[in-house]
Enzyme design. Structure first.
Site, PDB file in Angstrom:
ATOM      1  N   SER A   1     -16.612   9.920  42.935  1.00 46.06           N
ATOM      2  CA  SER A   1     -17.491  10.930  42.342  1.00 46.06           C
ATOM      3  C   SER A   1     -16.726  12.204  42.050  1.00 46.06           C
ATOM      4  CB  SER A   1     -18.607  11.310  43.321  1.00 46.06           C
ATOM      5  OG  SER A   1     -19.292  10.185  43.732  1.00 46.06           O
TER       6      SER A   1
ATOM      7  N   GLU B   1     -19.744   6.644  33.527  1.00 49.83           N
ATOM      8  CA  GLU B   1     -18.866   7.742  33.107  1.00 49.83           C
ATOM      9  C   GLU B   1     -17.434   7.234  33.276  1.00 49.83           C
ATOM     10  OE1 GLU B   1     -18.872  11.230  35.706  1.00 49.83           O
ATOM     11  OE2 GLU B   1     -18.702  12.550  33.979  1.00 49.83           O
TER      12      GLU B   1
ATOM     13  N   HIS C   1     -17.147   5.429  36.784  1.00 45.52           N
ATOM     14  CA  HIS C   1     -18.133   6.084  37.653  1.00 45.52           C
ATOM     15  C   HIS C   1     -19.529   5.550  37.347  1.00 45.52           C
ATOM     16  CE1 HIS C   1     -19.917  10.217  39.062  1.00 45.52           C
ATOM     17  NE2 HIS C   1     -20.058   9.285  39.970  1.00 45.52           N
TER      18      HIS C   1
ATOM     19  N   ASN D   1     -20.997  15.449  37.594  1.00 41.33           N
ATOM     20  CA  ASN D   1     -21.166  16.328  38.752  1.00 41.33           C
ATOM     21  C   ASN D   1     -20.847  17.784  38.458  1.00 41.33           C
ATOM     22  OD1 ASN D   1     -22.212  14.650  40.777  1.00 41.33           O
ATOM     23  ND2 ASN D   1     -20.248  13.588  40.868  1.00 41.33           N
TER      24      ASN D   1
HETATM   25  N1  LIG Z   1     -23.726   6.806  46.697  1.00 37.86           N
HETATM   26  C1  LIG Z   1     -23.795   7.315  45.458  1.00 37.86           C
HETATM   27  O1  LIG Z   1     -24.852   7.729  44.979  1.00 37.86           O
HETATM   28  C2  LIG Z   1     -22.551   7.338  44.591  1.00 37.86           C
HETATM   29  C3  LIG Z   1     -22.701   7.471  43.205  1.00 37.86           C
HETATM   30  C4  LIG Z   1     -21.569   7.423  42.389  1.00 37.86           C
HETATM   31  C5  LIG Z   1     -20.313   7.266  42.980  1.00 37.86           C
HETATM   32  N2  LIG Z   1     -20.185   7.153  44.332  1.00 37.86           N
HETATM   33  C6  LIG Z   1     -18.836   6.938  44.885  1.00 37.86           C
HETATM   34  O2  LIG Z   1     -18.708   5.558  45.223  1.00 37.86           O
HETATM   35  C7  LIG Z   1     -17.830   5.395  46.343  1.00 37.86           C
HETATM   36  C8  LIG Z   1     -18.544   4.633  47.429  1.00 37.86           C
HETATM   37  O3  LIG Z   1     -19.691   5.351  47.823  1.00 37.86           O
HETATM   38  P1  LIG Z   1     -20.874   4.638  48.636  1.00 37.86           P
HETATM   39  O4  LIG Z   1     -22.015   5.595  48.606  1.00 37.86           O
HETATM   40  O5  LIG Z   1     -21.046   3.252  48.202  1.00 37.86           O
HETATM   41  O6  LIG Z   1     -20.237   4.659  50.126  1.00 37.86           O
HETATM   42  P2  LIG Z   1     -20.658   3.777  51.383  1.00 37.86           P
HETATM   43  O7  LIG Z   1     -20.327   4.605  52.580  1.00 37.86           O
HETATM   44  O8  LIG Z   1     -22.049   3.246  51.231  1.00 37.86           O
HETATM   45  O9  LIG Z   1     -19.666   2.519  51.310  1.00 37.86           O
HETATM   46  C9  LIG Z   1     -18.283   2.637  51.454  1.00 37.86           C
HETATM   47  C10 LIG Z   1     -17.740   1.293  51.914  1.00 37.86           C
HETATM   48  O10 LIG Z   1     -16.305   1.359  51.908  1.00 37.86           O
HETATM   49  C11 LIG Z   1     -15.844   0.558  52.969  1.00 37.86           C
HETATM   50  N3  LIG Z   1     -14.451   0.882  53.275  1.00 37.86           N
HETATM   51  C12 LIG Z   1     -13.950   1.947  53.941  1.00 37.86           C
HETATM   52  N4  LIG Z   1     -12.611   1.848  54.018  1.00 37.86           N
HETATM   53  C13 LIG Z   1     -12.250   0.704  53.389  1.00 37.86           C
HETATM   54  C14 LIG Z   1     -11.009   0.044  53.150  1.00 37.86           C
HETATM   55  N5  LIG Z   1      -9.866   0.567  53.584  1.00 37.86           N
HETATM   56  N6  LIG Z   1     -11.017  -1.130  52.496  1.00 37.86           N
HETATM   57  C15 LIG Z   1     -12.184  -1.677  52.061  1.00 37.86           C
HETATM   58  N7  LIG Z   1     -13.395  -1.095  52.260  1.00 37.86           N
HETATM   59  C16 LIG Z   1     -13.423   0.072  52.920  1.00 37.86           C
HETATM   60  C17 LIG Z   1     -16.822   0.888  54.102  1.00 37.86           C
HETATM   61  O11 LIG Z   1     -16.772  -0.110  55.114  1.00 37.86           O
HETATM   62  C18 LIG Z   1     -18.144   0.918  53.347  1.00 37.86           C
HETATM   63  O12 LIG Z   1     -18.754  -0.352  53.329  1.00 37.86           O
HETATM   64  C19 LIG Z   1     -17.386   6.797  46.715  1.00 37.86           C
HETATM   65  O13 LIG Z   1     -16.162   7.086  46.110  1.00 37.86           O
HETATM   66  C20 LIG Z   1     -18.490   7.687  46.153  1.00 37.86           C
HETATM   67  O14 LIG Z   1     -18.042   8.986  45.847  1.00 37.86           O
HETATM   68  C21 LIG Z   1     -21.270   7.163  45.147  1.00 37.86           C
END
Ligand SMILES: NC(=O)c1ccc[n+]([C@@H]2O[C@H](COP(=O)([O-])OP(=O)(O)OC[C@H]3O[C@@H](n4cnc5c(N)ncnc54)[C@H](O)[C@@H]3O)[C@@H](O)[C@H]2O)c1
Length: 296
Positions: free
Chosen positions: A118, A151, A139, A189
């Site tokens: 993000s 995005e 994104h 963002n």
């Molecule tokens: N949640 C949202 O609304 C949203 C929207 C757009 C983008 N994002 C981006 O997406 C990404 C993920 O966000 P999320 O909300 O799904 O997070 P989340 O916390 O739900 O999931 C993250 C996952 O990554 C795994 N992980 C951690 N270290 C790891 C590794 N070394 N190898 C493999 N897996 C690993 C964790 O076990 C977890 O399951 C982030 O970069 C976030 O900024 C999130």
């Protein structure tokens, strides 16, 4: 493109896997946490069932989507055959740089490496690899199967050919791609977070209450959710960290996080995920009950 590897089986990872598997791609889902992998498969199955109930897909399409999915706990094995890797792991720069170094070594030389970050610089992530021209931001928005936008973020070195490939691929997934350049907050963002911050500052300064602020933006601007509700949904810690990226990235005080937001994060009131933010969620995330703290 045939084989897609997704790193991270959390909120975004399971949605990204869902859309690729449903569009006929072979997907390898990698997470270091076995429980997350199990949860992701359960969530994807439930969401496919919801699509069947709505008449959007058939039982056979659900079975086909699930048969396209394999899970892995190890990055090196999970990306071995990838044409494209989409990283959707925890938003932490050191963790992502480390993941991209591993993917760069293990994925085929022609594979494109994308991040769903993000706020972290795509250029910085690309510089951790030996193929910066093949690194790009993809994104997706939450919930991924529902939200149309992708995005697409060009890093400083991303080649035009790679951008074109990802644009075409996004369209094949039924999404609408918008290409932007890699500067703090990208576009989504950079515009959304100052609006949320301004809403929090308006509350902090006592100009209006939670319900008034959200109602004004819902009813007056036709936003489906008010900015304070949206902040609870995104997570106040996530909002704070993105605002800090904007603040330090541009060095402009207009992005300085509101002290109320900082305080709420320090107090552990992070929104839906902790049960309380601007609203309380003990009765379920659908019911909008203003948090005790902000009741008049
Ligand atoms: N949640 C949202 O609304 C949203 C929207 C757009 C983008 N994002 C981006 O997406 C990404 C993920 O966000 P999320 O909300 O799904 O997070 P989340 O916390 O739900 O999931 C993250 C996952 O990554 C795994 N992980 C951690 N270290 C790891 C590794 N070394 N190898 C493999 N897996 C690993 C964790 O076990 C977890 O399951 C982030 O970069 C976030 O900024 C999130």
């Amino acid at each position: 493109m045939k084989n897609i590897s997704v790193i991270g089986a959390g909120t975004m990872g399971n949605g990204i896997v869902h859309v690729f598997a449903q569009s006929g791609y072979k997907v390898s889902l990698v997470d270091v946490n076995a429980i997350q992998l199990e949860k992701a498969v359960t969530t994807i199955t439930k969401n496919l069932d919801r699509q069947i109930a709505k008449g959007l897909i058939t039982e056979a399409q659900k079975a086909e989507a699930l048969s396209n999915l394999t899970t892995f706990s190890d990055i090196a094995t999970g990306v071995q055959k990838a044409d494209l890797v989409v990283e959707a792991a925890t938003e932490n720069i050191d963790l992502k740089l480390n993941i991209f170094k591993q993917i760069d070594v293990a994925a085929p030389a022609n594979a494109i490496l994308a991040s769903n970050t993000s706020s972290i610089s795509i250029t910085k992530i690309a510089a951790a690899t030996n193929r910066p021209q093949q690194v790009i931001g993809m994104h997706f928005m939450n919930p991924v199967p529902v939200m149309k936008l992708v995005e697409i973020i060009n890093g400083y070195a991303t080649s035009k050919e790679v951008t074109d490939t990802i644009v075409t691929l996004s369209k094949q997934l039924g999404k609408v791609p918008c290409v932007v350049n890699d500067y703090p907050g990208f576009i989504a963002n950079r515009i959304l977070m100052p609006m949320i911050n301004e809403a929090i500052c308006s509350l902090y300064e006592g100009i209006a209450g939670v319900e008034e602020i959200d109602s004004i933006m819902k009813l007056g601007m036709a936003h489906p959710m008010g900015p304070l509700q949206l902040a609870d949904f995104i997570g106040l810690d996530v909002c704070l960290s993105i605002l800090n990226v904007l603040y330090s990235g541009f060095g402009n005080t207009k992005y300085a996080p509101c002290p109320l937001l900082v305080n709420m994060v320090m107090a552990g009131k992070l929104g839906i995920k902790t049960g309380e933010g601007f609203y309380t969620y003990s009765a379920g995330s659908k019911d909008l009950i203003v948090s005790e703290r902000f009741k008049k």
